[in-house]
Design an enzyme around this catalytic site. Structure first.
Site, PDB file in Angstrom:
ATOM      1  N   THR A  47      -0.693   7.803  -0.368  1.00  0.00           N
ATOM      2  CA  THR A  47      -0.838   6.430  -0.851  1.00  0.00           C
ATOM      3  C   THR A  47      -0.110   5.531   0.145  1.00  0.00           C
ATOM      4  O   THR A  47       0.476   6.033   1.107  1.00  0.00           O
ATOM      5  CB  THR A  47      -0.211   6.246  -2.256  1.00  0.00           C
ATOM      6  OG1 THR A  47       1.203   6.180  -2.104  1.00  0.00           O
ATOM      7  CG2 THR A  47      -0.570   7.386  -3.199  1.00  0.00           C
ATOM      8  N   CYS A  48      -0.104   4.212  -0.142  1.00  0.00           N
ATOM      9  CA  CYS A  48       0.543   3.328   0.832  1.00  0.00           C
ATOM     10  C   CYS A  48       2.033   3.630   0.942  1.00  0.00           C
ATOM     11  O   CYS A  48       2.631   3.417   1.978  1.00  0.00           O
ATOM     12  CB  CYS A  48       0.328   1.874   0.425  1.00  0.00           C
ATOM     13  SG  CYS A  48       0.939   1.496  -1.210  1.00  0.00           S
ATOM     14  N   ASN A  49       2.616   4.131  -0.124  1.00  0.00           N
ATOM     15  CA  ASN A  49       4.066   4.336  -0.115  1.00  0.00           C
ATOM     16  C   ASN A  49       4.505   5.783  -0.090  1.00  0.00           C
ATOM     17  O   ASN A  49       5.702   6.062  -0.153  1.00  0.00           O
ATOM     18  CB  ASN A  49       4.686   3.657  -1.346  1.00  0.00           C
ATOM     19  CG  ASN A  49       4.963   2.199  -1.074  1.00  0.00           C
ATOM     20  OD1 ASN A  49       5.282   1.837   0.058  1.00  0.00           O
ATOM     21  ND2 ASN A  49       4.832   1.355  -2.071  1.00  0.00           N
ATOM     22  N   ARG A  50       3.587   6.711  -0.059  1.00  0.00           N
ATOM     23  CA  ARG A  50       4.007   8.120  -0.033  1.00  0.00           C
ATOM     24  C   ARG A  50       2.961   9.024   0.588  1.00  0.00           C
ATOM     25  O   ARG A  50       1.762   8.754   0.531  1.00  0.00           O
ATOM     26  CB  ARG A  50       4.332   8.616  -1.444  1.00  0.00           C
ATOM     27  CG  ARG A  50       3.130   8.898  -2.334  1.00  0.00           C
ATOM     28  CD  ARG A  50       3.547   9.340  -3.712  1.00  0.00           C
ATOM     29  NE  ARG A  50       4.295   8.296  -4.378  1.00  0.00           N
ATOM     30  CZ  ARG A  50       5.548   8.437  -4.827  1.00  0.00           C
ATOM     31  NH1 ARG A  50       6.166   9.597  -4.712  1.00  0.00           N
ATOM     32  NH2 ARG A  50       6.157   7.433  -5.409  1.00  0.00           N
ATOM     33  N   SER A 102       7.152   5.075  -8.507  1.00  0.00           N
ATOM     34  CA  SER A 102       6.483   4.090  -7.645  1.00  0.00           C
ATOM     35  C   SER A 102       7.396   2.937  -7.302  1.00  0.00           C
ATOM     36  O   SER A 102       8.375   2.672  -8.009  1.00  0.00           O
ATOM     37  CB  SER A 102       5.259   3.517  -8.365  1.00  0.00           C
ATOM     38  OG  SER A 102       4.320   4.522  -8.608  1.00  0.00           O
ATOM     39  N   GLY A 182      -9.680  -7.244   4.050  1.00  0.00           N
ATOM     40  CA  GLY A 182      -9.791  -5.865   3.532  1.00  0.00           C
ATOM     41  C   GLY A 182     -10.514  -5.893   2.201  1.00  0.00           C
ATOM     42  O   GLY A 182     -10.176  -6.704   1.326  1.00  0.00           O
ATOM     43  N   GLU A 185      -9.643  -0.989  -2.341  1.00  0.00           N
ATOM     44  CA  GLU A 185      -8.938  -1.090  -3.628  1.00  0.00           C
ATOM     45  C   GLU A 185      -7.849  -2.187  -3.586  1.00  0.00           C
ATOM     46  O   GLU A 185      -7.771  -3.032  -4.476  1.00  0.00           O
ATOM     47  CB  GLU A 185      -8.316   0.292  -3.914  1.00  0.00           C
ATOM     48  CG  GLU A 185      -7.408   0.397  -5.110  1.00  0.00           C
ATOM     49  CD  GLU A 185      -8.175   0.471  -6.414  1.00  0.00           C
ATOM     50  OE1 GLU A 185      -9.409   0.338  -6.391  1.00  0.00           O
ATOM     51  OE2 GLU A 185      -7.513   0.618  -7.457  1.00  0.00           O
TER      52      GLU A 185
HETATM   53  N1  LIG Z   1      -4.602   0.764  -2.967  1.00  0.00           N
HETATM   54  C1  LIG Z   1      -3.439   0.201  -3.210  1.00  0.00           C
HETATM   55  O1  LIG Z   1      -3.057  -0.022  -4.364  1.00  0.00           O
HETATM   56  C2  LIG Z   1      -2.547  -0.215  -2.053  1.00  0.00           C
HETATM   57  C3  LIG Z   1      -1.327  -0.792  -2.352  1.00  0.00           C
HETATM   58  C4  LIG Z   1      -0.519  -1.246  -1.322  1.00  0.00           C
HETATM   59  C5  LIG Z   1      -0.911  -1.112  -0.021  1.00  0.00           C
HETATM   60  N2  LIG Z   1      -2.083  -0.520   0.263  1.00  0.00           N
HETATM   61  C6  LIG Z   1      -2.464  -0.428   1.690  1.00  0.00           C
HETATM   62  O2  LIG Z   1      -3.591  -1.274   1.875  1.00  0.00           O
HETATM   63  C7  LIG Z   1      -4.457  -0.717   2.836  1.00  0.00           C
HETATM   64  C8  LIG Z   1      -5.831  -0.504   2.215  1.00  0.00           C
HETATM   65  O3  LIG Z   1      -5.710   0.379   1.115  1.00  0.00           O
HETATM   66  P1  LIG Z   1      -6.920   0.605   0.107  1.00  0.00           P
HETATM   67  O4  LIG Z   1      -6.405   1.439  -0.989  1.00  0.00           O
HETATM   68  O5  LIG Z   1      -7.566  -0.690  -0.204  1.00  0.00           O
HETATM   69  O6  LIG Z   1      -7.887   1.492   1.041  1.00  0.00           O
HETATM   70  P2  LIG Z   1      -9.465   1.618   0.948  1.00  0.00           P
HETATM   71  O7  LIG Z   1      -9.926   1.429  -0.451  1.00  0.00           O
HETATM   72  O8  LIG Z   1      -9.803   2.850   1.698  1.00  0.00           O
HETATM   73  O9  LIG Z   1      -9.993   0.346   1.795  1.00  0.00           O
HETATM   74  C9  LIG Z   1      -9.687   0.186   3.152  1.00  0.00           C
HETATM   75  C10 LIG Z   1     -10.268  -1.117   3.648  1.00  0.00           C
HETATM   76  O10 LIG Z   1      -9.882  -1.276   5.018  1.00  0.00           O
HETATM   77  C11 LIG Z   1     -11.052  -1.435   5.815  1.00  0.00           C
HETATM   78  N3  LIG Z   1     -10.825  -0.832   7.116  1.00  0.00           N
HETATM   79  C12 LIG Z   1     -10.589   0.463   7.401  1.00  0.00           C
HETATM   80  N4  LIG Z   1     -10.414   0.624   8.729  1.00  0.00           N
HETATM   81  C13 LIG Z   1     -10.569  -0.600   9.277  1.00  0.00           C
HETATM   82  C14 LIG Z   1     -10.541  -1.085  10.620  1.00  0.00           C
HETATM   83  N5  LIG Z   1     -10.304  -0.258  11.654  1.00  0.00           N
HETATM   84  N6  LIG Z   1     -10.727  -2.405  10.824  1.00  0.00           N
HETATM   85  C15 LIG Z   1     -10.959  -3.231   9.791  1.00  0.00           C
HETATM   86  N7  LIG Z   1     -11.012  -2.847   8.492  1.00  0.00           N
HETATM   87  C16 LIG Z   1     -10.828  -1.544   8.263  1.00  0.00           C
HETATM   88  C17 LIG Z   1     -12.155  -0.731   5.051  1.00  0.00           C
HETATM   89  O11 LIG Z   1     -13.382  -1.197   5.494  1.00  0.00           O
HETATM   90  P3  LIG Z   1     -14.721  -0.377   5.157  1.00  0.00           P
HETATM   91  O12 LIG Z   1     -14.976  -0.653   3.717  1.00  0.00           O
HETATM   92  O13 LIG Z   1     -15.719  -0.961   6.087  1.00  0.00           O
HETATM   93  O14 LIG Z   1     -14.423   1.074   5.432  1.00  0.00           O
HETATM   94  C18 LIG Z   1     -11.792  -1.145   3.626  1.00  0.00           C
HETATM   95  O15 LIG Z   1     -12.197  -2.463   3.390  1.00  0.00           O
HETATM   96  C19 LIG Z   1      -3.812   0.581   3.299  1.00  0.00           C
HETATM   97  O16 LIG Z   1      -3.061   0.322   4.456  1.00  0.00           O
HETATM   98  C20 LIG Z   1      -2.896   0.944   2.147  1.00  0.00           C
HETATM   99  O17 LIG Z   1      -1.808   1.706   2.590  1.00  0.00           O
HETATM  100  C21 LIG Z   1      -2.926  -0.081  -0.720  1.00  0.00           C
END
Ligand SMILES: NC(=O)c1ccc[n+]([C@@H]2O[C@H](COP(=O)([O-])OP(=O)(O)OC[C@H]3O[C@@H](n4cnc5c(N)ncnc54)[C@H](OP(=O)(O)O)[C@@H]3O)[C@@H](O)[C@H]2O)c1
Length: 408
Positions: A47-50, A102, A182, A185
């Protein structure tokens, strides 16, 4: 068998290290295949934190895997890791699935991430019943804790806390122009939180035009392609960046150019991506206020304090569930040890009986049957105590294995 977890999280490692070690969702299968070179099967929770790896293995195998995957030596990696075995590992996973470990206590996202970690691992290699059930139970415990306590009441997410931080800096965000970069999720949750906090001027930037426009349409906002960021930055008040990109996508020159068109209007950028989406030099640009995931710690501490009384109730459920799982595991181990013990004794009985009967060719069928019955009842009587011992004692397996020369 030894359940082991080795992990790195927001409490043990800074963002830079988490960014280096983290595994994005689209590289998880590749990482699971690599893990197979170190252990017969395992589960990766990322996950983003682990980042945590669960397996029936020694911790050194898991550390070696993590070090190879992150291209860090074991001595560079080890100070940031934690390791738990058996009941401690079970407890850690149950706490994690319940949102108790978390950054944002009680968050919901982790439950889905635990479930997905299991699904992804199952796609790669068959899992042992023990690991499979461990993760299935973790999801059930996570649901139970949320259902029976108030730990997730009005639950926050990292994305919603990022929006709260922007609100603190800007004040009322009702008239703010907000850009979400982005469409995964995190982007969806951020956009939803912005809408809930009163802003209707939302723009979504995504790599996939279709996903960006779908999300924007849900929020009544606009969507733009990633290569249009410069103009959008020049008219935005808040940017929440959360892509899964492995490199920075918001570079200092673009932000600088955008700011030159509105030098006096502040721009708040909150980068919650791991690894970071925004170059650190952006912080030096006048009137730009840049925050990253670790800057959310203060808000998350407040959230933890508010949920303190629920934490105690939640931990009681976790402890009860750990005990229940440990009993099931003990019964499983005892069952397989009892089978191994009976099988060994039966093999000895059969071979000795065959040897003896060969030396006594004149025995009648009735005499042969009597000897057979006698050997069987001797075996049952000798094994009675060890079997009872295995059923009743948690640590019994090891002693019986050693005494009877059984393989582990
Ligand atoms: N999920 C959470 O609750 C959460 C919380 C805090 C932080 N984060 C952080 O937020 C980020 C996204 O997490 P997520 O859970 O939303 O992941 P996710 O659902 O896999 O979505 C990733 C997003 O990033 C885009 N992406 C991937 N590679 C890219 C690139 N090279 N250039 C531009 N866009 C790109 C993807 O585009 P496509 O759709 O075109 O693949 C998608 O829109 C991660 O760094 C994660 O650690 C997530």
């Amino acid at each position: 068998m030894n359940i082991c977890v080795v992990g790195v999280n927001h409490k043990t490692a800074p963002l830079a290290i988490r960014g280096k070690i983290g595994i994005s969702s689209h590289r998880l299968q590749e990482a699971l295949l690599l893990l197979h070179n170190y252990v017969s099967a395992g589960i990766i929770l990322s996950t983003c934190n682990r980042l945590e790896v669960y397996a029936l293995a020694d911790s050194s195998d898991l550390v070696n895997f993590l070090s190879a995957r992150a291209d860090l030596s074991c001595s560079e990696l080890l100070p940031y890791t934690y390791t738990y075995h058996n009941e401690e590992a079970i407890k850690h996973l149950f706490k994690t699935a319940s949102g108790l470990d978390s950054m944002i206590i009680g968050e919901f996202e982790i439950l889905g991430q635990v479930r997905r970690a299991l699904e992804e691992a199952e796609k790669t290699h068959p899992l042992s019943l023990l690991l499979l059930n461990l993760f299935r139970q973790a999801v059930r415990v996570g649901r139970r804790v949320r259902h029976e306590t108030g730990i997730s009441r009005s639950a926050l997410s990292v994305s919603s806390v990022a929006v709260d931080l922007a609100t603190r800096v800007i004040g009322n965000i009702g008239y703010s122009q907000v850009l979400v970069i982005g469409t995964g999720e995190a982007g969806r949750l951020a956009a939803k939180a912005i809408r809930e906090r009163g802003s209707s001027q939302i723009t979504v930037a995504g790599r996939s035009e279709e996903r960006a426009s779908t999300l924007a349409a849900m929020l009544g906002g606009r969507s733009i392609p990633m290569n249009n960021l410069k103009y959008e930055l020049s008219i935005s008040d808040i940017v929440i960046s959360c892509t899964g990109a492995p490199h920075a996508i918001l570079k200092a020159p673009i932000v600088e150019e955008a700011m030159s068109a509105r030098p006096k209007r502040p721009l708040v950028i909150i980068d919650i991506a791991v690894p970071k989406d925004v170059e650190p030099e952006v912080k030096q640009i006048g009137n730009v206020f840049l925050y990253d995931l670790d800057d959310l710690t203060h808000v998350s501490e407040l959230n933890t304090q508010q949920r303190q009384s629920e934490l105690t109730n939640a931990m009681e459920i976790v402890d009860e569930e750990v005990e229940r799982f440990a009993s099931w595991w003990q019964a499983l181990e005892a069952k397989s040890n009892i089978s191994a013990l009976v099988e060994k004794a039966e093999n000895i009985r059969q071979s000795q009986l065959t040897l003896t009967l060969k030396k006594l060719p004149r025995l009648s069928d009735e005499e042969r049957a009597n000897i057979e019955t006698m050997t069987m009842s001797m075996m049952q009587k000798i094994l009675h105590e060890p079997i009872q011992y295995l059923k009743k004692n948690k640590e019994g397996s090891q002693i019986i294995n050693e005494l009877f020369g059984l393989k582990k």
